[in-house]
Design a protein around this motif. Structure first.
Motif, PDB file in Angstrom:
ATOM      1  N   SER A 107       3.158 -87.340 -55.621  1.00  0.00           N
ATOM      2  CA  SER A 107       4.091 -87.384 -56.742  1.00  0.00           C
ATOM      3  C   SER A 107       4.119 -88.587 -57.650  1.00  0.00           C
ATOM      4  CB  SER A 107       5.406 -87.013 -56.357  1.00  0.00           C
ATOM      5  OG  SER A 107       5.763 -88.120 -55.710  1.00  0.00           O
ATOM      6  N   GLY A 108       5.121 -88.339 -58.907  1.00  0.00           N
ATOM      7  CA  GLY A 108       4.913 -89.566 -59.623  1.00  0.00           C
ATOM      8  C   GLY A 108       5.789 -90.834 -59.117  1.00  0.00           C
ATOM      9  N   ALA A 109       7.040 -90.222 -58.591  1.00  0.00           N
ATOM     10  CA  ALA A 109       7.723 -91.273 -57.999  1.00  0.00           C
ATOM     11  C   ALA A 109       7.016 -92.024 -56.906  1.00  0.00           C
ATOM     12  CB  ALA A 109       9.070 -90.577 -57.240  1.00  0.00           C
ATOM     13  N   TYR A 135      12.297 -94.012 -67.360  1.00  0.00           N
ATOM     14  CA  TYR A 135      12.412 -93.006 -66.101  1.00  0.00           C
ATOM     15  C   TYR A 135      11.021 -93.251 -65.291  1.00  0.00           C
ATOM     16  CZ  TYR A 135      12.788 -89.196 -63.094  1.00  0.00           C
ATOM     17  OH  TYR A 135      13.108 -88.255 -61.813  1.00  0.00           O
ATOM     18  N   HIS A 136      11.219 -93.732 -64.123  1.00  0.00           N
ATOM     19  CA  HIS A 136      10.115 -93.608 -63.341  1.00  0.00           C
ATOM     20  C   HIS A 136      10.037 -92.819 -62.031  1.00  0.00           C
ATOM     21  CE1 HIS A 136       8.599 -96.777 -65.940  1.00  0.00           C
ATOM     22  NE2 HIS A 136       9.571 -97.373 -65.775  1.00  0.00           N
ATOM     23  N   GLY A 137      11.030 -91.987 -61.730  1.00  0.00           N
ATOM     24  CA  GLY A 137      11.231 -91.164 -60.669  1.00  0.00           C
ATOM     25  C   GLY A 137      12.513 -91.331 -60.216  1.00  0.00           C
ATOM     26  N   GLU A 186       6.742 -97.274 -69.436  1.00  0.00           N
ATOM     27  CA  GLU A 186       6.183 -96.134 -70.118  1.00  0.00           C
ATOM     28  C   GLU A 186       5.353 -96.351 -71.223  1.00  0.00           C
ATOM     29  OE1 GLU A 186       9.111 -92.459 -69.786  1.00  0.00           O
ATOM     30  OE2 GLU A 186      10.273 -94.502 -69.253  1.00  0.00           O
ATOM     31  N   GLU A 191      11.440 -89.487 -71.184  1.00  0.00           N
ATOM     32  CA  GLU A 191      13.059 -89.064 -71.075  1.00  0.00           C
ATOM     33  C   GLU A 191      14.120 -89.954 -71.994  1.00  0.00           C
ATOM     34  OE1 GLU A 191      13.568 -86.424 -69.576  1.00  0.00           O
ATOM     35  OE2 GLU A 191      11.353 -86.456 -69.172  1.00  0.00           O
ATOM     36  N   ASP A 219       3.193 -96.582 -66.823  1.00  0.00           N
ATOM     37  CA  ASP A 219       3.397 -95.314 -66.114  1.00  0.00           C
ATOM     38  C   ASP A 219       3.062 -94.421 -67.401  1.00  0.00           C
ATOM     39  OD1 ASP A 219       4.752 -92.935 -65.544  1.00  0.00           O
ATOM     40  OD2 ASP A 219       6.436 -93.921 -64.960  1.00  0.00           O
ATOM     41  N   ILE A 221       2.442 -91.156 -66.495  1.00  0.00           N
ATOM     42  CA  ILE A 221       2.913 -89.848 -65.800  1.00  0.00           C
ATOM     43  C   ILE A 221       3.023 -88.807 -66.548  1.00  0.00           C
ATOM     44  CG2 ILE A 221       4.528 -88.769 -64.179  1.00  0.00           C
ATOM     45  CD1 ILE A 221       4.336 -91.578 -62.503  1.00  0.00           C
ATOM     46  N   GLN A 222       3.724 -89.021 -67.967  1.00  0.00           N
ATOM     47  CA  GLN A 222       4.028 -88.151 -68.600  1.00  0.00           C
ATOM     48  C   GLN A 222       2.690 -88.124 -69.884  1.00  0.00           C
ATOM     49  OE1 GLN A 222       7.327 -86.758 -70.942  1.00  0.00           O
ATOM     50  NE2 GLN A 222       8.669 -87.513 -69.136  1.00  0.00           N
ATOM     51  N   LYS A 248       1.870 -85.332 -62.691  1.00  0.00           N
ATOM     52  CA  LYS A 248       2.053 -84.368 -63.523  1.00  0.00           C
ATOM     53  C   LYS A 248       0.957 -83.780 -63.786  1.00  0.00           C
ATOM     54  CE  LYS A 248       6.665 -85.677 -65.544  1.00  0.00           C
ATOM     55  NZ  LYS A 248       7.688 -84.559 -65.245  1.00  0.00           N
TER      56      LYS A 248
END
Ligand code: PLP
Length: 396
Positions: A107-109, A135-137, A186, A191, A219, A221-222, A248
């Motif tokens: 997962s991302g976290a 936001y990183h998890g 990010e 977020e 990051d 992730i998005q 993601k």
């Protein structure tokens, strides 16, 4: 007998007092379908996951093929599992040379957690810098990096040694020092309501990290896997990270994440002590097979090619006096309204009309638009028409 909805509320742990409660029977491409056959156009991609659409046939086939061979064999990092090897090879072939060693997680976290440990271990330093509104998890380490006190206050004590700077603020970069193991940022803040930094800032950040021997953790992730119009968000800024976080949109709908660095940095996890970071299911063979198929689809179908044009279409069609601003890059967009009540109304109205949109963790006055990259012009037009209709019918 209790209905599935009642059982969901009774036996499935809840994360908010107001879940959406859609009961989806199947999903395909741009759409989710409920029991009555009603379709919902997914304008959030299950939160930036379904970049190539739901249940892409190539991904489904790869899952079936791998399921016919083997599922879990052993913990991560022991056996030579071909889905992991092939996926890691493909990822390194499209990433800069300095991102050649892939550590798969679930997962991302978990990618965030692994990267924090890696940076501390490699540099021998303990301070980590994160940004306000980040936001990183949601795990404890990742939560410690969250730049929003509201979500953290009930869970203290969290990790010590974390310093927060303002996102996209050049003067704050001076706080990165030779005591800083890493800055985690990010590439585009999600977020926070989609905040795109200036290229000048990102380049100055890279420079400051080089000056101080601090690792730059991006990051993505998005922002990864075509969402911003480039394969990875950092390509928009002409910089490279020391550690890249992915999840993601990586698995074509299957759970997988990764932190990626060079072999020298990554090697510190294997000795003194050995097993510096371990996971049972990280890089699950079915997720890796799905991830490889997902990436091949993005590359072969050149899915990021039209993303910038699709961004322009959203911006063209979404003209309304109540829309204060449309922020973002590619198909990671945010429609800024004035109040949460407006956002909630528009979101409910759209859901009633078969369009799924949402809002953001740190910005509930803006609407999230992050559809699968395969969205067509007709679908963009229709979705925008319904959003405008909703805004027209809103009564404060
Ligand atoms: N980092 C970013 C930028 C995210 O948007 C998210 C999830 O929304 C995460 C990390 C955490 O990922 P996960 O929910 O897979 O743990």
């Amino acid at each position: 007998m209790l209905s599935p909805r009642q059982l969901f509320l009774l036996n499935t742990a809840q994360t908010s007092p107001f879940p959406r409660l859609l009961e989806i029977e199947r999903a395909e491409g741009m759409y989710l379908y409920d029991h009555s056959g009603k379709s919902y156009m997914d304008l959030v991609s299950g939160f930036a996951v379904s970049n190539i659409g739901h249940r892409h046939p190539r991904v489904v086939q790869a899952i079936k093929d791998q399921a016919d061979k083997y599922l879990h064999l052993t913990v991560y990092g022991e056996y030579v599992q071909s889905p992991q090897v092939k996926f890691a090879e493909k990822l390194s072939s499209i990433l800069p040379d300095s991102l050649s060693s892939v550590y798969f997680v679930n997962s991302g976290a978990e990618a965030t957690e692994g990267a924090m440990k890696l940076a501390k271990r490699f540099t021998g330093r303990s301070e980590i810098i994160a940004c306000k509104n980040s936001y990183h998890g949601s795990t404890q380490g990742a939560l410690s990096l969250m730049g929003n006190e509201y979500y953290k206050q009930a869970y203290r004590p969290l990790l010590p040694g974390i310093r927060f700077i303002e996102f996209n603020e050049l003067t704050d970069l001076e706080q990165i020092s030779s005591d800083t193991a890493a800055i985690i940022i990010e590439t585009i803040q999600g977020e926070a309501g989609v905040r795109v930094p200036d290229a000048e800032y990102m380049q100055a950040l890279r420079k400051r990290c080089d000056q101080t021997g601090t690792l730059l953790i991006l990051d993505e992730i998005q922002t990864g896997f075509g969402r911003t119009g480039k394969l990875f968000g950092f390509e928009n800024f002409n910089i490279k990270p020391d550690i890249l976080l992915l999840a993601k949109g990586m698995g074509g709908g299957m759970p997988i994440g990764a932190f990626i660095s060079n072999n020298e940095i990554m090697s510190v996890l294997k000795a003194n002590p050995i097993l510096g970071h371990i996971t049972t299911f990280g890089g699950h063979p079915v997720s890796c097979a799905a991830g490889l198929a997902n990436l091949e689809v993005i590359l072969e179908e050149n899915l990021n090619k039209d993303v910038a044009d699709k961004e322009s279409l959203f911006k063209k069609y979404l003209q309304h006096p109540e829309i204060k601003e449309i922020r973002g890059k590619g198909l990671m967009l945010s429609i800024q309204l004035s109040t949460f009540s407006q956002v909630e109304y528009v979101s409910n109205y759209c859901s009633g009309k078969g369009i799924i949109i949402d809002w953001f963790l740190h910005c509930d006055t803006a609407m999230r638009i992050a559809p699968p990259l395969i969205i067509s012009e007709e679908e963009i037009k229709l979705a925008c028409k319904i959003i405008l209709e909703a805004l027209d019918s809103y009564l404060p």
